[in-house]
Design a protein around this motif. Structure first.
Motif, PDB file in Angstrom:
ATOM      1  N   ASP A 122      -3.355   2.382   2.262  1.00 33.02           N
ATOM      2  CA  ASP A 122      -2.602   2.031   3.476  1.00 33.02           C
ATOM      3  C   ASP A 122      -2.896   2.979   4.625  1.00 33.02           C
ATOM      4  O   ASP A 122      -3.130   2.555   5.760  1.00 33.02           O
ATOM      5  N   GLU A 123      -2.900   4.270   4.298  1.00 33.13           N
ATOM      6  CA  GLU A 123      -3.095   5.284   5.339  1.00 33.13           C
ATOM      7  C   GLU A 123      -4.480   5.154   5.999  1.00 33.13           C
ATOM      8  O   GLU A 123      -4.613   5.313   7.218  1.00 33.13           O
ATOM      9  N   ARG A 124      -5.497   4.857   5.202  1.00 29.82           N
ATOM     10  CA  ARG A 124      -6.855   4.702   5.746  1.00 29.82           C
ATOM     11  C   ARG A 124      -6.967   3.402   6.543  1.00 29.82           C
ATOM     12  O   ARG A 124      -7.573   3.371   7.616  1.00 29.82           O
ATOM     13  N   LEU A 125      -6.391   2.327   6.014  1.00 30.40           N
ATOM     14  CA  LEU A 125      -6.424   1.045   6.735  1.00 30.40           C
ATOM     15  C   LEU A 125      -5.781   1.204   8.108  1.00 30.40           C
ATOM     16  O   LEU A 125      -6.324   0.751   9.121  1.00 30.40           O
ATOM     17  N   ASP A 126      -4.625   1.902   8.144  1.00 32.77           N
ATOM     18  CA  ASP A 126      -3.887   2.026   9.403  1.00 32.77           C
ATOM     19  C   ASP A 126      -4.515   3.034  10.360  1.00 32.77           C
ATOM     20  O   ASP A 126      -4.190   3.052  11.554  1.00 32.77           O
ATOM     21  N   ALA A 127      -5.408   3.875   9.865  1.00 28.82           N
ATOM     22  CA  ALA A 127      -6.101   4.825  10.752  1.00 28.82           C
ATOM     23  C   ALA A 127      -7.412   4.241  11.280  1.00 28.82           C
ATOM     24  O   ALA A 127      -7.769   4.472  12.440  1.00 28.82           O
ATOM     25  N   ILE A 128      -8.123   3.496  10.443  1.00 31.24           N
ATOM     26  CA  ILE A 128      -9.492   3.091  10.795  1.00 31.24           C
ATOM     27  C   ILE A 128      -9.551   1.695  11.421  1.00 31.24           C
ATOM     28  O   ILE A 128     -10.313   1.461  12.365  1.00 31.24           O
ATOM     29  N   ILE A 140     -17.079  -1.963   6.889  1.00 32.83           N
ATOM     30  CA  ILE A 140     -17.286  -2.054   5.441  1.00 32.83           C
ATOM     31  C   ILE A 140     -15.986  -1.671   4.742  1.00 32.83           C
ATOM     32  O   ILE A 140     -15.416  -0.612   5.020  1.00 32.83           O
ATOM     33  N   GLY A 141     -15.525  -2.522   3.834  1.00 28.86           N
ATOM     34  CA  GLY A 141     -14.327  -2.243   3.053  1.00 28.86           C
ATOM     35  C   GLY A 141     -14.694  -1.876   1.623  1.00 28.86           C
ATOM     36  O   GLY A 141     -15.456  -2.591   0.968  1.00 28.86           O
ATOM     37  N   LEU A 142     -14.156  -0.736   1.156  1.00 33.44           N
ATOM     38  CA  LEU A 142     -14.383  -0.292  -0.230  1.00 33.44           C
ATOM     39  C   LEU A 142     -13.143  -0.589  -1.057  1.00 33.44           C
ATOM     40  O   LEU A 142     -12.058  -0.075  -0.753  1.00 33.44           O
ATOM     41  N   PRO A 143     -13.269  -1.396  -2.117  1.00 30.68           N
ATOM     42  CA  PRO A 143     -12.091  -1.773  -2.893  1.00 30.68           C
ATOM     43  C   PRO A 143     -11.638  -0.693  -3.879  1.00 30.68           C
ATOM     44  O   PRO A 143     -11.560  -0.921  -5.076  1.00 30.68           O
ATOM     45  N   ASN A 144     -11.343   0.507  -3.331  1.00 32.33           N
ATOM     46  CA  ASN A 144     -10.687   1.516  -4.163  1.00 32.33           C
ATOM     47  C   ASN A 144      -9.457   2.032  -3.420  1.00 32.33           C
ATOM     48  O   ASN A 144      -9.347   1.869  -2.207  1.00 32.33           O
ATOM     49  N   GLU A 158      -8.869  -7.779  -6.295  1.00 29.27           N
ATOM     50  CA  GLU A 158      -7.494  -7.640  -5.785  1.00 29.27           C
ATOM     51  C   GLU A 158      -7.451  -6.713  -4.559  1.00 29.27           C
ATOM     52  O   GLU A 158      -6.797  -7.013  -3.562  1.00 29.27           O
ATOM     53  N   LEU A 159      -8.149  -5.589  -4.659  1.00 30.18           N
ATOM     54  CA  LEU A 159      -8.161  -4.640  -3.536  1.00 30.18           C
ATOM     55  C   LEU A 159      -8.951  -5.205  -2.351  1.00 30.18           C
ATOM     56  O   LEU A 159      -8.622  -4.947  -1.195  1.00 30.18           O
ATOM     57  N   THR A 160      -9.980  -5.999  -2.630  1.00 25.80           N
ATOM     58  CA  THR A 160     -10.709  -6.694  -1.562  1.00 25.80           C
ATOM     59  C   THR A 160      -9.762  -7.638  -0.825  1.00 25.80           C
ATOM     60  O   THR A 160      -9.760  -7.701   0.409  1.00 25.80           O
ATOM     61  N   ARG A 161      -8.945  -8.348  -1.588  1.00 26.54           N
ATOM     62  CA  ARG A 161      -7.985  -9.281  -0.989  1.00 26.54           C
ATOM     63  C   ARG A 161      -7.044  -8.532  -0.055  1.00 26.54           C
ATOM     64  O   ARG A 161      -6.739  -8.985   1.049  1.00 26.54           O
ATOM     65  N   LYS A 162      -6.602  -7.359  -0.495  1.00 26.00           N
ATOM     66  CA  LYS A 162      -5.703  -6.550   0.345  1.00 26.00           C
ATOM     67  C   LYS A 162      -6.397  -6.141   1.646  1.00 26.00           C
ATOM     68  O   LYS A 162      -5.820  -6.283   2.734  1.00 26.00           O
ATOM     69  N   ILE A 163      -7.627  -5.653   1.552  1.00 24.35           N
ATOM     70  CA  ILE A 163      -8.362  -5.214   2.757  1.00 24.35           C
ATOM     71  C   ILE A 163      -8.521  -6.382   3.732  1.00 24.35           C
ATOM     72  O   ILE A 163      -8.257  -6.256   4.933  1.00 24.35           O
ATOM     73  N   ILE A 164      -8.933  -7.533   3.207  1.00 23.06           N
ATOM     74  CA  ILE A 164      -9.163  -8.698   4.072  1.00 23.06           C
ATOM     75  C   ILE A 164      -7.841  -9.149   4.700  1.00 23.06           C
ATOM     76  O   ILE A 164      -7.780  -9.454   5.897  1.00 23.06           O
ATOM     77  N   HIS A 165      -6.778  -9.133   3.904  1.00 25.50           N
ATOM     78  CA  HIS A 165      -5.469  -9.552   4.417  1.00 25.50           C
ATOM     79  C   HIS A 165      -5.000  -8.641   5.554  1.00 25.50           C
ATOM     80  O   HIS A 165      -4.610  -9.108   6.625  1.00 25.50           O
ATOM     81  N   VAL A 166      -5.043  -7.340   5.318  1.00 26.30           N
ATOM     82  CA  VAL A 166      -4.557  -6.398   6.340  1.00 26.30           C
ATOM     83  C   VAL A 166      -5.435  -6.459   7.596  1.00 26.30           C
ATOM     84  O   VAL A 166      -4.935  -6.486   8.725  1.00 26.30           O
TER      85      VAL A 166
END
Ligand code: THG
Length: 284
Positions: A122-128, A140-144, A158-166
């Motif tokens: 979450d913290e990285r998504l909201d910063a980058i 580029i999204g890393l699913p970790n 699952e983590l890819t889905r989260k990145i794409i959703h956010v």
């Protein structure tokens, strides 16, 4: 699904109906002691050699990474990007784990860049992702996440889905500007891991249809005959849906394997690229 990257005068399209996008990995001081010393002393001239060698090998995009100890990464990355843009018209992939460095690199870059990278934390998504949106870049999204680099392909999906959703819902980034890295691991560490990466590629292709890239040299790390391993791995990954790789663009064994796979997978109409590449080489 087309991911379009741009410089002021050139455009590169990543997509499953396009020639595979070769991203040159060499502008990176990791594991290069002499290059690190030169960069610390303010001497960036080695970058000009790395650009020329990779361009000659067939790089379509350059990854630029200036991560190393005891350096102002933001300032160095911005200077490196400006220099690379005087040497070639290829679009750039801006590679850093430091948010301030990504910001400085994006500010220095003229064009539409590929930001490398954001994780599912979450913290990285909201910063980058706000930076990606502000500069109109692709990412580029890393699913970790904070807990793990998951081995299970289903967890990576699952983590890819989260990145794409956010990215799409919270930040309004178009899905075609999201490139997923299915996480390539060294075959020398565990011989079951590369199959998991290949399975992840198939599952992400099937579920989201997005473009994908990965660090191809990770796979052969520590092994003899690295280029032979890269030349076997990439065509397999391409057949599953990989559309790009950060790779050693100087290695003709690997680049030729990628070009052959483009031809065999129907992404080189009439074999025009294949024939012109080898006619040109015969002439040289
Ligand atoms: N995914 C994403 N980005 C990435 C990676 C990834 N960026 C960094 C890295 N992984 C890809 N780049 C490299 C660059 C160099 C090497 C491997 C990956 C490499 N270098 C030689 C070595 O360490 O042996 C350098 C040796 C030398 O020249 O002296 O292997 O996975 N999104």
């Amino acid at each position: 699904m087309h991911t379009v990257l741009r410089s002021p005068t050139a455009e590169v399209i990543i997509g499953d109906d396009q020639p595979f996008c070769v991203i040159g990995e060499r502008i990176n001081p990791t594991g290069r002691r002499l290059f690190q010393e030169q960069l610390r002393a303010g001497d960036l001239s080695r970058i000009e050699v790395d650009v020329a060698e990779q361009l000659a090998g067939g790089a379509m995009v350059f990854d630029v990474n200036m991560g190393m100890p005891l350096a102002d990464e933001a300032e160095l990355l911005a200077a490196a990007i400006r220099l690379v843009q005087t040497q070639s018209d290829r679009p750039l992939c801006i590679d850093s784990s430091v948010v301030e460095a990504l910001d400085a690199g994006l500010a220095a870059y003229d064009g539409k860049a590929l930001v490398n990278s954001v994780t599912a934390e979450d913290e990285r998504l909201d910063a980058i992702l706000p930076l990606v949106k502000r500069y109109g870049a692709a990412v580029i999204g890393l699913p970790n996440d904070e807990n793990e680099i998951p081995e299970d392909p289903a967890r990576r999906v699952e983590l890819t889905r989260k990145i794409i959703h956010v990215a799409t819902e919270r930040y309004g980034i178009p899905i075609e500007d999201i490139v997923i890295d299915p996480l390539a691991m060294p075959i020398g560490a565990d011989t079951s891991l590369v199959v998991k990466t290949l399975d992840t590629i198939s599952m992400i292709k099937e579920e989201f249809g997005v473009n994908m890239t990965l660090g191809a040299s990770n796979v052969s790390f520590g092994m003899p005959q690295r280029h032979a391993i890269g030349a076997a791995f990439l065509p397999m990954a391409m057949a599953r849906g990989l559309t790009s790789a950060i790779m050693d663009a100087r290695a003709s064994q690997i680049v030729d394997a990628v070009k052959a796979a483009d031809l065999l997978l129907g992404n080189d109409a009439w074999g025009a690229n294949w024939i012109s590449t080898f006619r040109a080489r015969q002439g040289a």
